[in-house]
Write a protein that holds these residues in place. Structure first.
Motif, short mmCIF file in Angstrom:
data_model
loop_
_atom_site.label_atom_id
_atom_site.label_comp_id
_atom_site.label_asym_id
_atom_site.label_seq_id
_atom_site.Cartn_x
_atom_site.Cartn_y
_atom_site.Cartn_z
N LYS A 248 0.84 -1.21 0.00
CA LYS A 248 0.00 0.00 0.00
C LYS A 248 0.88 1.26 0.00
O LYS A 248 0.60 2.21 -0.74
CB LYS A 248 -0.93 0.00 1.23
CG LYS A 248 -1.81 1.23 1.26
CD LYS A 248 -2.81 1.25 2.38
CE LYS A 248 -3.51 2.60 2.45
NZ LYS A 248 -4.35 2.75 3.64
N LYS A 251 2.08 1.86 -3.40
CA LYS A 251 1.01 2.30 -4.32
C LYS A 251 0.71 3.79 -4.09
O LYS A 251 0.61 4.57 -5.03
CB LYS A 251 -0.24 1.44 -4.06
CG LYS A 251 -1.38 1.73 -4.99
CD LYS A 251 -2.48 0.66 -4.81
CE LYS A 251 -3.65 0.91 -5.73
NZ LYS A 251 -4.47 2.05 -5.33
N LEU A 252 0.58 4.17 -2.82
CA LEU A 252 0.25 5.58 -2.52
C LEU A 252 1.33 6.50 -3.04
O LEU A 252 1.06 7.55 -3.64
CB LEU A 252 0.09 5.77 -1.00
CG LEU A 252 -1.10 5.06 -0.34
CD1 LEU A 252 -1.05 5.23 1.18
CD2 LEU A 252 -2.42 5.61 -0.89
N SER A 254 3.58 5.82 -5.42
CA SER A 254 3.61 5.75 -6.91
C SER A 254 2.58 6.71 -7.49
O SER A 254 2.85 7.41 -8.47
CB SER A 254 3.24 4.36 -7.40
OG SER A 254 4.32 3.51 -7.28
N GLU A 255 1.38 6.73 -6.87
CA GLU A 255 0.33 7.62 -7.39
C GLU A 255 0.77 9.08 -7.25
O GLU A 255 0.58 9.88 -8.17
CB GLU A 255 -0.98 7.38 -6.63
CG GLU A 255 -1.64 6.07 -7.03
CD GLU A 255 -2.76 5.61 -6.09
OE1 GLU A 255 -3.30 4.53 -6.33
OE2 GLU A 255 -3.05 6.32 -5.08
N ARG A 256 1.34 9.42 -6.10
CA ARG A 256 1.80 10.81 -5.90
C ARG A 256 2.87 11.17 -6.94
O ARG A 256 2.85 12.25 -7.52
CB ARG A 256 2.39 10.99 -4.50
CG ARG A 256 1.43 10.81 -3.35
CD ARG A 256 0.64 12.05 -3.00
NE ARG A 256 1.38 13.21 -2.60
CZ ARG A 256 1.71 13.54 -1.36
NH1 ARG A 256 1.40 12.74 -0.36
NH2 ARG A 256 2.35 14.67 -1.08
N SER A 258 3.36 9.85 -9.85
CA SER A 258 2.78 9.96 -11.20
C SER A 258 2.07 11.30 -11.38
O SER A 258 2.18 11.95 -12.42
CB SER A 258 1.78 8.83 -11.47
OG SER A 258 2.42 7.61 -11.36
N GLU A 259 1.35 11.71 -10.33
CA GLU A 259 0.67 13.03 -10.39
C GLU A 259 1.70 14.13 -10.60
O GLU A 259 1.53 15.04 -11.41
CB GLU A 259 -0.06 13.32 -9.07
CG GLU A 259 -1.43 12.67 -8.94
CD GLU A 259 -1.88 12.68 -7.47
OE1 GLU A 259 -2.61 11.75 -7.10
OE2 GLU A 259 -1.47 13.61 -6.71
#
Ligand code: 48F
Length: 263
Positions: A248, A251-252, A254-256, A258-259
């Motif tokens: 998790k 994932k969190l 990675s999302e940041r 990517s943004e």
């Protein structure tokens, strides 16, 4: 061909230095190579992120090697088993909802995947502080564990990173640094480290996942550290929560990242 001691020495110094120099600026610095830190490292590097992981001890694996009370088997629930399957770790069903795995195989397989996908793992290095700019973590401050153990007066070096994962287990060492040195409130209910509670496997496993999140700008907590910081229970030798928590956190972040890449 005669062996040259000088060449052996040169090879080690040169190769290690190359590795360290290439890690001075990374996407994510992970502190602690227990199960949660290793899974986070493997997932982030597989997602193409530059990851370095610092482990105080000579050995990686944290509390996973020792299974329960030095009996080197671990227990995972179905969700944890799925992660072990994916890392190629053999599991055996013990009873409905409970599987076991050899803890040595689990540590080695997860670590191997992390390294092969590009994560840099530095053992024998402790993180003693963070780099801070405008109330955001910007990297870690590192020193040889041997320096720390001998209490030598030797200044540390630094590694810049966009994000840090505190995966230091019960000790929650990075978050303790923030609490001690930064005049701020943590993103916990009291604004401080809530502190770990006694053992309750079921609750602890659930809350580990909920508690895996950002605790200070740029710093995420994973594994047992998440429960220690957010005031939940310890779980004992059941490891699904640790694996899921590392996943998790990866994932969190990675999302940041990517943004940030796209905007
Ligand atoms: O404690 P640990 O295994 O962390 P985890 O991923 O897993 C917890 C379980 O092993 C177990 C449990 C039940 O499932 O509760 O305890 O949350 O590994 C933490 C690692 O961090 C290293 C430490 O040596 C250990 O290997 N570590 C701690 N502080 C530092 C550090 C530091 N300041 N710098 C570098 N490494």
């Amino acid at each position: 061909m005669p062996l040259s001691e000088r060449t052996i020495t040169e090879a080690i110094i040169k190769r290690y230095t190359e590795k360290l120099l290439d890690s001075l600026k990374c996407d994510v610095a992970i502190v602690g190579a227990g199960p949660s830190g290793l899974v986070a490292a493997a997932d982030l590097s597989r997602a193409g992120r530059k990851v370095c992981l610092f482990e105080r001890k000579l050995s990686i694996g944290g509390g996973m090697w020792g299974g329960g009370m030095m009996m080197n088997e671990i227990v995972v629930q179905d969700e944890g088993k799925e992660i072990l399957d994916e890392f190629g770790v053999e599991t055996r069903t013990f009873s409905k909802g409970y599987s076991t795995a050899d803890s040595i195989e689990a540590v080695c397989s997860i670590c191997s995947r992390a390294v092969k996908t590009g994560a840099r793992i530095f053992n024998l290095i402790s993180v003693e502080d963070i780099i801070l700019r405008e109330n955001r973590a910007q990297g870690v401050v590192i020193n040889w564990t041997a320096v720390e153990m001998a209490a030598l007066h030797v200044d540390p070096l630094t590694v810049e990173s966009k994000y840090i994962i505190d995966a230091t287990g019960h000790a929650a060492e990075v978050v303790h640094v923030i609490e001690k040195k930064v005049d701020t409130r943590l993103l916990t209910p009291s604004g401080k480290i809530e502190g770990e509670k006694s053992l309750w496997a079921e609750k602890a496993e659930q809350t580990t996942l909920e508690n895996t999140r950002e605790v200070f700008p740029g710093i995420y907590v994973a594994g047992m550290c998440a429960n220690a910081v957010f005031g939940s229970y310890r779980m004992g030798p059941i490891f699904g929560g640790m694996l899921l928590s590392g996943r998790k956190a990866a994932k969190l972040i990675s999302e940041r990242l990517s943004e940030e890449d796209s905007g």
